[in-house]
Every structure is written in C-alpha cells, then in structure tokens.
Write a protein that holds these residues in place. Structure first.
Motif, PDB file in Angstrom:
ATOM      1  N   ASP A  95       0.880  -1.254   0.074  1.00 43.39           N
ATOM      2  CA  ASP A  95       0.084  -0.042   0.164  1.00 43.39           C
ATOM      3  C   ASP A  95       1.046   1.314  -0.263  1.00 43.39           C
ATOM      4  O   ASP A  95       1.942   1.228   0.779  1.00 43.39           O
ATOM      5  CB  ASP A  95      -0.955  -0.046   1.309  1.00 43.39           C
ATOM      6  N   SER A  96       0.513   2.313  -1.044  1.00 44.11           N
ATOM      7  CA  SER A  96       1.330   3.337  -0.906  1.00 44.11           C
ATOM      8  C   SER A  96       0.465   4.490  -1.751  1.00 44.11           C
ATOM      9  O   SER A  96      -0.558   4.244  -2.415  1.00 44.11           O
ATOM     10  CB  SER A  96       2.590   3.160  -1.432  1.00 44.11           C
ATOM     11  N   PRO A  97       0.849   5.635  -1.676  1.00 45.92           N
ATOM     12  CA  PRO A  97       0.285   6.639  -2.478  1.00 45.92           C
ATOM     13  C   PRO A  97       0.774   6.857  -3.688  1.00 45.92           C
ATOM     14  O   PRO A  97       0.859   7.974  -4.394  1.00 45.92           O
ATOM     15  CB  PRO A  97       0.602   8.085  -1.438  1.00 45.92           C
ATOM     16  N   VAL A  98       1.243   5.769  -4.343  1.00 44.95           N
ATOM     17  CA  VAL A  98       1.921   5.819  -5.664  1.00 44.95           C
ATOM     18  C   VAL A  98       0.769   5.391  -6.977  1.00 44.95           C
ATOM     19  O   VAL A  98      -0.053   4.314  -6.620  1.00 44.95           O
ATOM     20  CB  VAL A  98       3.044   4.661  -5.883  1.00 44.95           C
ATOM     21  N   THR A  99       0.560   6.241  -7.757  1.00 40.52           N
ATOM     22  CA  THR A  99      -0.345   5.696  -8.963  1.00 40.52           C
ATOM     23  C   THR A  99       0.317   5.522 -10.004  1.00 40.52           C
ATOM     24  O   THR A  99       1.557   6.310 -10.374  1.00 40.52           O
ATOM     25  CB  THR A  99      -1.416   6.673  -9.134  1.00 40.52           C
ATOM     26  N   ILE A 100       0.111   4.584 -10.872  1.00 41.75           N
ATOM     27  CA  ILE A 100       0.766   4.238 -11.945  1.00 41.75           C
ATOM     28  C   ILE A 100       0.133   4.447 -13.282  1.00 41.75           C
ATOM     29  O   ILE A 100      -1.330   3.861 -13.110  1.00 41.75           O
ATOM     30  CB  ILE A 100       1.585   2.709 -12.130  1.00 41.75           C
ATOM     31  N   THR A 101       0.136   5.035 -14.423  1.00 43.07           N
ATOM     32  CA  THR A 101      -0.644   5.443 -15.501  1.00 43.07           C
ATOM     33  C   THR A 101       0.203   5.518 -16.795  1.00 43.07           C
ATOM     34  O   THR A 101       1.284   5.527 -16.519  1.00 43.07           O
ATOM     35  CB  THR A 101      -1.541   6.788 -15.025  1.00 43.07           C
ATOM     36  N   ASP A 102      -0.639   5.309 -17.869  1.00 39.71           N
ATOM     37  CA  ASP A 102       0.230   5.277 -19.046  1.00 39.71           C
ATOM     38  C   ASP A 102      -0.146   6.785 -19.841  1.00 39.71           C
ATOM     39  O   ASP A 102       0.131   7.167 -20.897  1.00 39.71           O
ATOM     40  CB  ASP A 102      -0.107   4.163 -20.105  1.00 39.71           C
ATOM     41  N   ASP A 103      -0.967   7.620 -18.782  1.00 33.74           N
ATOM     42  CA  ASP A 103      -1.926   8.862 -19.325  1.00 33.74           C
ATOM     43  C   ASP A 103      -0.749   9.874 -18.813  1.00 33.74           C
ATOM     44  O   ASP A 103      -0.794  10.489 -17.587  1.00 33.74           O
ATOM     45  CB  ASP A 103      -2.965   8.842 -18.804  1.00 33.74           C
TER      46      ASP A 103
END
Ligand code: CP
Ligand code: NVA
Length: 302
Positions: A197-205
């Motif tokens: 769990d972490s405040p990391v988001t992963i996106t291709d946008d």
C-alpha cells in the motif's frame, strides 16, 4: 543509520533528519569550516558505472569533512577481473573507514556492507539511487517548502532505479507520486507487491500524471547498462517526454527536475531544460549537501 543501501530501508524520521542536516551543512559551508568529523579517515569509492555528479560530490564532501577519498574504478581493481565482492569487502573493511559503491546489482552493495562491516553507501544500483532522492527532497524543501501535500509526477522509465527510489520516498513520507510510463516500462509486478500500500499511482496517461503536479521529474530513457535497447526505448518512451505542454498541465509554480545527465529533445526538450536550468542545477548542487549529511550520520552512528 549504519549504511545507506536504499530509501526502502529508511523511515520518515531518518529522512527528515538527513534533510534538516543537509540544509544546515549547506548554510554553514565555507572554506574555514572546522567541522571535520571524518578527520584522518579514508573512504573508498568503488564505481562500476560512469559518474560525474555522484563521484565529484562525494569526493568534495569527503574532503570537506576531513576524509581522503580513494576512487577505485572497477576496471582498475581485481573486482573487474572477477574477484568476488565479498573478498573485496573483507580486504577494504580492514583498511578503509567507509565505502561508496556504484554498480548494477543491489545484492553487491548489500553483500559489501555485510562482509566489510564498514559504513556502505549505495551510489546507484539498478534497484535504487537513494543519494539522488535525498538531494531531490532537499530541493523540494527549498523550492516548495517541503513534500507534505505535494504531488510528484515521474515520466519515462518507471521501472528504473529513480522510479523505484521515488516510490519508496512516496511511501515513507506519504506524498503523492504518479508514475507515467507505457506498460512496458511501468514498475514490475514483483516490485509493486514489495511496495504494498502506498500513495503511488501508475498510469500510461501523461495528462493524468501531470494534473495537479508540483514536481515534474524525468530521467534518461536509457539507463546505464541498457544501451542495447536504445532504439526501442526511444520509440516507446517518446510520448513521455517533458516539455512546455506537460508544464502547462501541471500546477502553477510546479518545478521541473532531472537527475541528469540529460539527453536533449529525448526525455526533456532543450527549451524546457534551459528555461528551468536554475531548478535543475540547484538539484545537482544539492547532491553535495545531502551526501555530506549522509556521511555525518554514518560517522556518528558507528
Ligand atoms: N545523477 C547522477 O547520479 O549523476 P552521475 O551519473 O553523473 O553521478
Ligand atoms: N536511471 C539512470 C540514472 C542516472 C543518474 C541510470 O541508471 O543510468
């Protein structure tokens, strides 16, 4: 702190203390400073990969704190001819007072620390680049007043050492991190599981990552050791370049950061880099101050 092997191994208090000490060391820097906690010591820099900033900042920092830096390119020592890292560690551990290592495998830095028994610093592996992150956090504090409530957006190869160290920093300090990368260059599943769990988001946008960002961060698309993949990387990562359009999507007042070396008109445009040179070279200078704080901490924890 006994060693600095990665941001993963630090907690928020340790990071906060290092940044405070770095600020103090920066403000007190002078040729007549008599604070020399490493007086009489010799520290080895064992480098298997190229370096400008890390090597120079450590050599200068060690000199300012009283120690003699000994630069050992792996091409010149027996390590480069196949002597195991654990043997190198056991020899150096009996002669020098600390070691700063830049190499490929994280396990080599960990093994060196274990077998040498002396303070060991990760000066970049394929897994992490903790010294760079500490300088980046110092720059965030100077430019933005800190990291609390801020959003960092990282563009490019999200599975490289910088992406991973940023992810640990986000988890440890609680600020938001968006990694914008194409699926091939998003952090590996195994890494995400370890991160938890972490405040990391992963996106291709790109747009999604840049929106509300306070820091726009990039790194070379071709990390050291990945040169054979250059053509594919440039082709696949091109949409993740940072340029004026990306700045336009971010918060007003967002800073632009690059760990350097920069490849113009690849991961960042020449125009953006030059217009934000003050921010980017402040970040580079902060390597010196952040690493001096690390050296002092290690010396005081022995
Ligand atoms: N950013 C960084 O670590 O630079 P060098 O490779 O020049 O040391
Ligand atoms: N990701 C880059 C960082 C250079 C400082 C590399 O490993 O080459």
């Amino acid at each position: 702190m006994k060693n600095l092997l990665g941001i993963e191994q630090l907690d928020a208090d340790q990071i906060g203390a290092l940044i405070e000490n770095a600020e103090r060391l920066k403000s007190e820097r002078s040729r007549t400073n008599t604070f020399r906690p490493l007086e009489g010591e010799t520290w080895a820099l064992i480098f298997t990969k190229s370096s400008t900033r890390t090597r120079v900042s450590f050599e200068v920092g060690l000199n300012e704190l009283g120690a003699l830096p000994m630069f050992l390119s792996s091409a010149d020592i027996q390590l480069g001819r196949g002597e195991p890292i654990k043997d190198t560690a056991r020899v150096l551990g009996r002669m020098v007072h600390g070691a700063i290592i830049r190499t490929f495998d994280q396990t080599d830095v960990e093994d060196f620390a274990t077998y040498s028994g002396i303070p060991t610093i990760n000066a970049l592996t394929d897994e992490e680049h903790p010294c760079q992150i500490l300088a980046d956090l110092l720059t965030m504090k100077e430019r933005l007043g800190g990291w609390e409530g801020k959003k960092v957006a990282f563009f490019g190869d999200g599975d490289c050492n910088m992406g991973r160290s940023w992810a640990w920093a986000s988890k440890r300090l609680g600020f938001e991190l968006a990694i914008a990368a194409p699926p091939e260059f998003q952090p590996a599943q195994e890494f995400c599981e370890r991160l938890g769990d972490s405040p990391v988001t992963i996106t291709d946008d790109v747009e999604e990552a840049a929106k509300d960002a306070d820091v726009l961060y990039t790194d070379t698309w071709i990390s050291m050791g990945k040169e054979d993949e250059s053509a594919d990387r440039v082709r696949i990562l091109s949409p993740y370049q940072i340029n004026d359009d990306v700045v336009f999507l971010a918060n007003k007042g967002a800073i632009v950061q690059h760990c350097l070396p920069a490849y113009r008109d690849k991961e960042i445009t020449e125009k953006l880099l030059e217009s934000r040179a003050d921010e980017i070279f402040q970040q580079a200078e902060n390597r010196l101050h952040a690493q001096k704080a690390v050296l002092v901490d290690l010396a005081q924890s022995r």
